[in-house]
Design an enzyme around this catalytic site. Structure first.
Site, PDB file in Angstrom:
ATOM      1  N   ASP A   1      31.705  18.334  46.366  1.00 31.95           N
ATOM      2  CA  ASP A   1      32.287  17.117  46.029  1.00 31.95           C
ATOM      3  C   ASP A   1      31.647  15.754  46.644  1.00 31.95           C
ATOM      4  OD1 ASP A   1      34.446  15.731  44.439  1.00 31.95           O
ATOM      5  OD2 ASP A   1      35.107  15.064  46.516  1.00 31.95           O
TER       6      ASP A   1
ATOM      7  N   GLU B   1      27.984  17.420  43.217  1.00 34.27           N
ATOM      8  CA  GLU B   1      28.361  16.057  42.245  1.00 34.27           C
ATOM      9  C   GLU B   1      27.939  14.765  42.687  1.00 34.27           C
ATOM     10  OE1 GLU B   1      32.264  13.267  41.242  1.00 34.27           O
ATOM     11  OE2 GLU B   1      31.911  13.996  43.156  1.00 34.27           O
TER      12      GLU B   1
END
Length: 494
Positions: free
Chosen positions: A235, A265
């Protein structure tokens, strides 16, 4: 793994109540049947908002729904036993499991500490006030309910570089914490938005503290041992120094019993930034193709005015297909979320055909597109909005088509602004297909497929077209699609 296909098995507004792990376990057989062979789970660790936490407000990495913390034992998705049962069900169906790694920040500290901070310009984080403020901050994490089980590491203000709320004096904003590691300001090798985008939210973890990086490596070893996961989704990596994840990925790959699938990400629509990050981590992770997702959003809004010949221009899957995970939507781009960029339902079958049936990139399917979703939240105007995300008809057929027909050499026919096509030649073991799609009127493409496909009868696997198409002696025929639709043509007897 043949034609890897990832399913993001959650969305931001998945209902509370601890049902997701059990639901996933029950659906594992069906996922295998349609061709899903990887599942990305939501963050499994306890968040600051307890049973209501989507999982990105990380409190305790070592609580997978086992300890009575933040008002609950179970997370929003269920308890640890249910999590492990779901993972076991997936593995029995040869479906790999990706865990979501949220280590950019922590939230929900157990105790306050006396700290010193400096105010930071929110619009340009490189502008740090010289004045040092003596204050209190919620920066000490002791996890009393866990009582040292699995890890006795105590997080304090030396583990963090920034915070967004102080007390005595009470003030909100962005503050750089003054400690032994922050003398040079923020971390390097992060995104340059806001001058330096190291700080995102909560208590910002500082990877210059060696004890912190060793604890996060230890947690990775622990969570792999506990869950037997097959990979990770990382993340918010644009806010984390690239050198840390290069080191961390090297570590987890070295200790894992088999190679891990890792995707990060880095949400930027500038493909150059994505390529720079891939270089910084020596290509050790794939990235979600944010530029492509934005292209799908724009194409779905513009309809026939969008030039489909350029749908992949400026995308990661075009620039570096071996490091691209392609997607149509995720929990951040869905309506009412922070990176809202929804793809209109009419265009989603076209978008999914473009990522599932081409040879480039690893496609990711979004939970609401397969199962639907309805929810309410406040919009930008502060008023409550209701959102209904319908099941995308034929998505399950497109996923199945990927496993059955997306094989062999790919040839593109991107020669019209509205109607484009591509073919897969097939292999000795597996058949190919012809995909025709249009964002305007009914479309058609006359394609020469070669002698191997001479005198063959073709049908639309999706059933959008009723007629049959027959190739001539040279393997040439005209293939059709409906307006604003897609057809996947396959040989009749396969």
């Amino acid at each position: 793994m043949k034609n890897p296909t990832l399913l993001q098995y959650f969305h931001w507004y998945y209902p509370d109540g601890g049902k997701l792990w059990s639901e996933l376990a029950e659906r594992a057989d069906g996922l295998n049947d349609i061709g899903i062979n990887m599942v990305w789970l939501p963050p499994a660790c306890k968040g600051a908002s307890g049973g209501y936490s989507v999982g990105y407000d990380t409190y305790d990495l070592f609580d997978l729904g086992e300890f009575d913390q933040k008002g609950t034992i179970a997370t929003k998705y269920g308890d640890k036993r249910q999590l492990l049962t779901a993972i076991d069900a997936l593995k029995k169906n040869n479906i790999a499991v990706l865990l979501d790694v949220v280590v950019n920040h922590k939230m929900g500290a157990d105790e306050k500490e006396r700290i010193r901070v400096q105010r930071v310009n929110q619009d340009d984080r490189t502008q740090i006030d010289d004045n040092i403020i003596e204050c209190e901050g919620w920066t000490r994490y002791t996890f009393p309910a866990r009582a040292g089980q699995y890890s006795n590491f105590i997080w304090d203000y030396h583990c963090f570089s920034g915070i967004d709320h102080i007390e005595n004096p009470d003030e909100d904003g962005i503050f750089k914490i003054v400690n032994d590691y922050t003398g040079d300001g923020w971390n390097d090798q992060v995104d340059d938005e806001m001058g330096n985008f190291d700080y995102l939210m909560g208590e910002n973890i500082d990877f210059r503290n060696h004890a912190v990086t060793e604890e996060i490596k230890y947690w990775a070893r622990w969570v792999m041992e506990q869950t037997h996961c097959d990979g990770f989704r990382l993340d918010a990596v644009k806010h984390i120094p690239a050198w840390f994840y290069k080191e961390w990925i090297e570590h987890v790959q070295a200790v894992a019993p088999k190679p891990l699938f890792i995707v990060a990400e880095y949400w930027s629509h500038e493909v150059d930034k994505l390529q720079t990050y891939i270089d910084q981590v020596d290509g050790k992770t794939m990235l979600f193709d944010a530029p492509l997702q934005m292209k799908f959003h724009e194409a779905s809004r513009q309809g026939a005015e969008y030039d489909m010949r350029h749908i992949f221009t400026g995308t990661l899957v075009e620039a570096d297909p071996f490091h691209a995970v392609t997607l149509v939507a995720n929990h951040d781009t869905q309506p009412l979320q922070a990176l809202e960029a929804p793809v209109e339902p009419w265009f989603k079958p076209l978008a999914y055909a473009l990522i599932l049936l081409r040879e480039n990139g690893v496609p990711s399917v979004f939970y609401p597109d397969l199962y639907g979703a309805s929810y309410e939240d406040s919009g930008e105007n502060g008023e409550t909005c209701r959102v209904d995300m319908p099941v995308i008809n034929q998505l399950d057929r497109l996923i199945l088509a990927r496993q059955r027909f997306a094989h062999g050499i790919q040839t593109l026919f991107f020669d019209h602004p509205n109607c484009i096509a591509f073919s897969r030649s097939g292999t000795e073991e597996n058949p190919g297909c012809v995909v025709v799609l249009s964002n305007g009127d009914d479309g058609e493409k006359t394609l020469l497929l070669g002698d191997n496909y001479a005198n063959k009868t073709w049908r639309d696997f999706l059933g959008n077209r009723d007629e049959y198409v027959v190739t001539n002696d040279q393997g040439e025929a005209t293939f059709f699609c409906n307006a604003g639709s897609v057809s996947v043509w396959v040989i009749e007897d396969v």
